[in-house]
Design a protein around this motif. Structure first.
Motif, PDB file in Angstrom:
ATOM      1  N   ASP A 144      76.121  -8.673  17.216  1.00 55.75           N
ATOM      2  CA  ASP A 144      76.817  -9.840  17.783  1.00 55.75           C
ATOM      3  C   ASP A 144      77.682 -10.534  16.740  1.00 55.75           C
ATOM      4  OD1 ASP A 144      75.622  -9.350  20.216  1.00 55.75           O
ATOM      5  OD2 ASP A 144      73.989 -10.779  19.914  1.00 55.75           O
TER       6      ASP A 144
ATOM      7  N   ARG B 241      80.867  -8.566  15.955  1.00 61.90           N
ATOM      8  CA  ARG B 241      81.802  -8.624  17.074  1.00 61.90           C
ATOM      9  C   ARG B 241      82.513  -9.974  17.127  1.00 61.90           C
ATOM     10  NH1 ARG B 241      77.510  -5.553  20.939  1.00 61.90           N
ATOM     11  NH2 ARG B 241      78.458  -3.460  20.882  1.00 61.90           N
TER      12      ARG B 241
ATOM     13  N   ASP C 162      85.378  -4.219  16.532  1.00 59.84           N
ATOM     14  CA  ASP C 162      85.164  -3.532  17.806  1.00 59.84           C
ATOM     15  C   ASP C 162      84.027  -2.539  17.606  1.00 59.84           C
ATOM     16  OD1 ASP C 162      85.293  -2.432  20.295  1.00 59.84           O
ATOM     17  OD2 ASP C 162      87.261  -1.484  20.044  1.00 59.84           O
TER      18      ASP C 162
END
Length: 428
Positions: free
Chosen positions: A210, A213, A218
């Motif tokens: 998490d 990102r 990506d």
């Protein structure tokens, strides 16, 4: 064996000296520790890579960064230029060991030199695992293990726009964070369901997914690499994933793990199984031959069985231990494993080896915007390992507590006002 015969054998080993095959962290530390321990015989390091030995961990992060003035950091030497002369250690760099004759106690080098030994230490490290992927031979696809690799990647990042990283382990994510900071669009393909799955608890693996990102990475989990395709210029242009995804790529880094360099030991008739098999003293079945660092498969109390570990801590602690054994100490290796990884703004540090079934408790602030927290791992209600993000105080205290065998229960750790630092001071 009588004490006199033991002394005679020890004197013979000292006279013949120690040959260390491998010029990395483990090899140099073994040589230094032998001298620190009073070893007076010849010490020779055989290093296949040319030049002065250097630190490898910064290659995937610090060495790829660019300062405000546009310069890149220089490689950090493992020892200063005067070290070898001052310690009377012979460094043979740029030549490989090609054969070991255990009966004659000799090592033959690629240039024909034959070195006698009383004790032989394999510190041969590991090599990148190769991807058997169609298109892997295309220009623009790199591994990252050596200074030359890092130099080529640093130059490639000057113009790269679309970077694909295969593998979300430590090296892959360290490089991905560095590439992102250099302004590239970065896609990471990882066949496993979470990053760094072999090393981290599922909880922390999910947190890193998490966090990366949110920073613009990506990250594609459950999606490995199927093939590479060339662009119009004949260089790599696209990475095709196992799910059929087609990702633009003018630069690819494959970071899918490593394999131990155990071929020379195997050819010498020594047992290998995911590395060179050694006992608790880091000795092979041949009493005059040892293996340390990334290439050694050793019995680990911490892991609960045979184990091979790729870390600076393991390399240096193995080296110190094997030097003591060569000098006559008789004790099993029991050092606490610890690790680190710097991925962009996230400093990950781990004390001991975690297990997937550990009970986990998060202590601190895990907000990815400004994290400072630890994951306490419990087994049978007792603290067994600690993972920390941007919390070096917890990490250092955890190492001291776990190495000393101080027991911290889950109930104690969850009590208001608990801190690892205070707990260690109270009980040490």
């Amino acid at each position: 064996m009588t004490q006199n015969s033991q002394n005679t054998q020890q004197n013979a080993r000292t006279t013949a000296g120690v040959v260390i095959v491998g010029g990395g962290q483990a090899g140099l530390q073994a040589a230094a520790s032998l001298r620190d321990g009073g070893f007076t015989g010849p010490v020779t390091i055989v290093a296949e890579e040319a030049g002065q030995p250097y630190q490898r961990p910064p290659l995937s992060k610090d060495y790829l960064a660019v300062s405000e003035d546009g310069s890149t950091p220089s490689p950090l030497p493992l020892r200063g230029p005067a070290f070898f002369a001052e310690q009377d250690i012979t460094l043979l760099s740029g030549t490989a060991a090609t054969a070991v004759d255990r009966e004659a106690k000799t090592v033959t080098l690629a240039d024909g030199t034959v070195l006698p030994y009383g004790s032989l230490v394999f510190a041969t490290g590991a090599r990148n695992r190769e991807l058997p992927t169609p298109g892997i031979e295309l220009p623009g696809i790199h591994g990252l293990r050596t200074l030359q690799d890092a130099e080529q990647l640093g130059a490639a990042l000057d113009t790269a726009r679309d970077v694909v990283v295969v593998g979300a382990g430590f090296i892959g994510l360290e490089f991905a964070a560095a590439a992102l900071a250099r302004g590239a669009r970065v896609t990471v393909l990882e066949f496993a369901p979470r990053p760094m799955g072999r090393a981290l608890t599922p909880l922390l693996g999910d947190w890193f997914a998490d966090a990366h990102r949110q920073r613009g990475l990506d990250l594609r989990l459950g999606e490995g690499i199927a093939s590479f395709e060339a662009g119009d210029d004949g260089r790599v242009g696209f990475a095709i994933s196992t799910t059929g995804g087609r990702y633009p790529a003018d630069l690819v880094v494959a970071g899918v793990g490593v394999q131990p360099n155990d071929q020379l030991a195997a050819a010498a008739g020594l047992e290998t199984a995911n590395g060179i098999v050694v006992d608790a003293a880091l000795r092979t079945a041949d009493p005059d031959v040892y293996a340390i660092g990334d290439c050694a498969n050793f019995p680990s109390e911490r892991a609960g069985g045979p184990f091979r570990l790729e870390s600076v801590q393991n390399a240096t602690d193995h080296a110190r231990h094997v030097a003591a054994v060569i000098l006559g100490e008789d004790a099993p290796y029991r050092a606490l494993p610890w690790f680190w990884s710097t991925q962009g703004p996230y400093r990950l540090q781990m004390a001991n080896i975690v297990r997937a079934d550990d009970e986990t408790v998060v202590v601190g602030d895990p907000d990815p915007a400004n994290p400072k927290f630890s994951v306490f791992c419990f087994r049978d209600g007792v603290l067994a390992a600690v993972e920390s993000v941007n919390h070096p105080g917890d990490h250092l205290s955890a190492r001291k507590i776990l190495a000393a065998g101080i027991q911290i229960t889950r109930e104690e750790a969850l009590a208001e006002g608990f801190s690892l630092q205070a707990a260690f001071k109270e009980r040490s």
